[in-house]
Design a protein around this motif. Sequence first.
Motif, mmCIF file in Angstrom:
data_model
loop_
_atom_site.group_PDB
_atom_site.id
_atom_site.type_symbol
_atom_site.label_atom_id
_atom_site.label_comp_id
_atom_site.label_asym_id
_atom_site.label_seq_id
_atom_site.Cartn_x
_atom_site.Cartn_y
_atom_site.Cartn_z
ATOM 1 N N ILE A 15 17.816 0.720 -1.450
ATOM 2 C CA ILE A 15 17.241 -0.599 -1.138
ATOM 3 C C ILE A 15 15.725 -0.514 -1.011
ATOM 4 C CG2 ILE A 15 17.524 -0.369 1.382
ATOM 5 C CD1 ILE A 15 18.229 -3.379 1.381
ATOM 6 N N CYS A 18 13.986 -0.789 -4.433
ATOM 7 C CA CYS A 18 13.992 -2.168 -4.954
ATOM 8 C C CYS A 18 12.886 -2.998 -4.318
ATOM 9 C CB CYS A 18 15.342 -2.824 -4.685
ATOM 10 S SG CYS A 18 16.729 -2.072 -5.545
ATOM 11 N N SER A 138 19.073 -12.426 -2.455
ATOM 12 C CA SER A 138 18.985 -11.589 -3.656
ATOM 13 C C SER A 138 17.940 -12.118 -4.649
ATOM 14 C CB SER A 138 20.347 -11.494 -4.342
ATOM 15 O OG SER A 138 20.790 -12.767 -4.756
ATOM 16 N N PHE A 153 21.509 -6.013 -5.141
ATOM 17 C CA PHE A 153 21.340 -6.379 -3.733
ATOM 18 C C PHE A 153 22.657 -6.178 -2.983
ATOM 19 C CE2 PHE A 153 20.878 -9.423 -0.181
ATOM 20 C CZ PHE A 153 19.697 -8.942 0.355
ATOM 21 N N ALA A 156 22.993 -2.560 -2.383
ATOM 22 C CA ALA A 156 22.076 -2.148 -1.319
ATOM 23 C C ALA A 156 22.623 -2.535 0.059
ATOM 24 C CB ALA A 156 20.705 -2.785 -1.538
ATOM 25 N N SER A 160 23.509 0.030 3.018
ATOM 26 C CA SER A 160 22.966 -0.036 4.375
ATOM 27 C C SER A 160 24.086 -0.113 5.405
ATOM 28 C CB SER A 160 22.031 -1.236 4.522
ATOM 29 O OG SER A 160 22.748 -2.446 4.364
#
Length: 333
Positions: A15, A18, A138, A153, A156, A160
Amino acid sequence: VRKLEVLIALLVFTISGCFFAEMGYAKPEVSEVLGGLFVPRLEGSGATKLAISLLGAMVMPHNLFLHSALVLSRKIPQSFNGVKEACRFYMIESGFALLIAFLINVSVIAVSGVICNSSELSPEEIESCADLNLNDASFLLKNVLGKWSSKLFAIALLASGQSSTITGTYAGQYVMQGFLDLRLKPWIRNMLTRCLAIVPSLIVSIRSSSSGAGNLIIISSMILSFELPFALIPLLKFTNSKAKMGSYANSKWIAATTWIIGAVIMGINIYYLVQNLVISLRRSEMNRIGIVLCGGLGLLATAAYLLSIAYLAFRKNEEGPPLLTVTECSNRD
């Protein structure tokens, strides 16, 4: 443990890569970013709540125990200088991990601010910015990832969530073994901790859809922030104690700095509790008796929170055998 650390690092860098790329595309004003870092402002409804939740999500109280427990996985020379050197390298390692987490949060906030204040947004994107949540966030990565933004997204978010659950499970394991002396079979521990983590979230998601899940993230992060003093104060008292730590105790300037940071965190939490109580009572449509009763209960709860923190802060350290002092003397010999 090392393999898990590598896995969690890969999940986190997914993440962060990105959003760092999107930050390079959005090009936020450096002066505004620095101004927000060093002169923070709480503007708009719910700003204090989000700031507290961000603090709780970044400095999770259970990770204070986990960071200390992971020292056991390192090969440390059993000598005075070896332990000192290991403490120095471990501080660098922890500081680097927190710095990465800090930069990720800065990039997310900066990207959100720049894109949502752009004059080139479509009506759909303007609507998303009006109530930015996990469903619509996103599109912030659309400039870098195009049509893949929502898919990556989602990956990610899953990454997380997994990293948080893994670290929470590990922290629980060390707390049960070290503080409570509870030792469970791995499959029982994994099932118990995963159920405790997933079942409440699953119930909220089913009953309240994804918007409820988004609110649950904020509420749970706020709870982590309110719990932070109960993990931080004992840790500071322990590591500042010459009786317990011997020559490895924190220096005076480290002790003073950490106590100031802890006091700021506690002050923010108390400010929010009092402010939220007053605002809730002012907007309440209850009669005077109900307002007085709810206000009294709220003040009692706030007072109990303050007294609990004061008890931990001013409680006298129990004198025990100075094991570290004995160890360091024998090592020097």
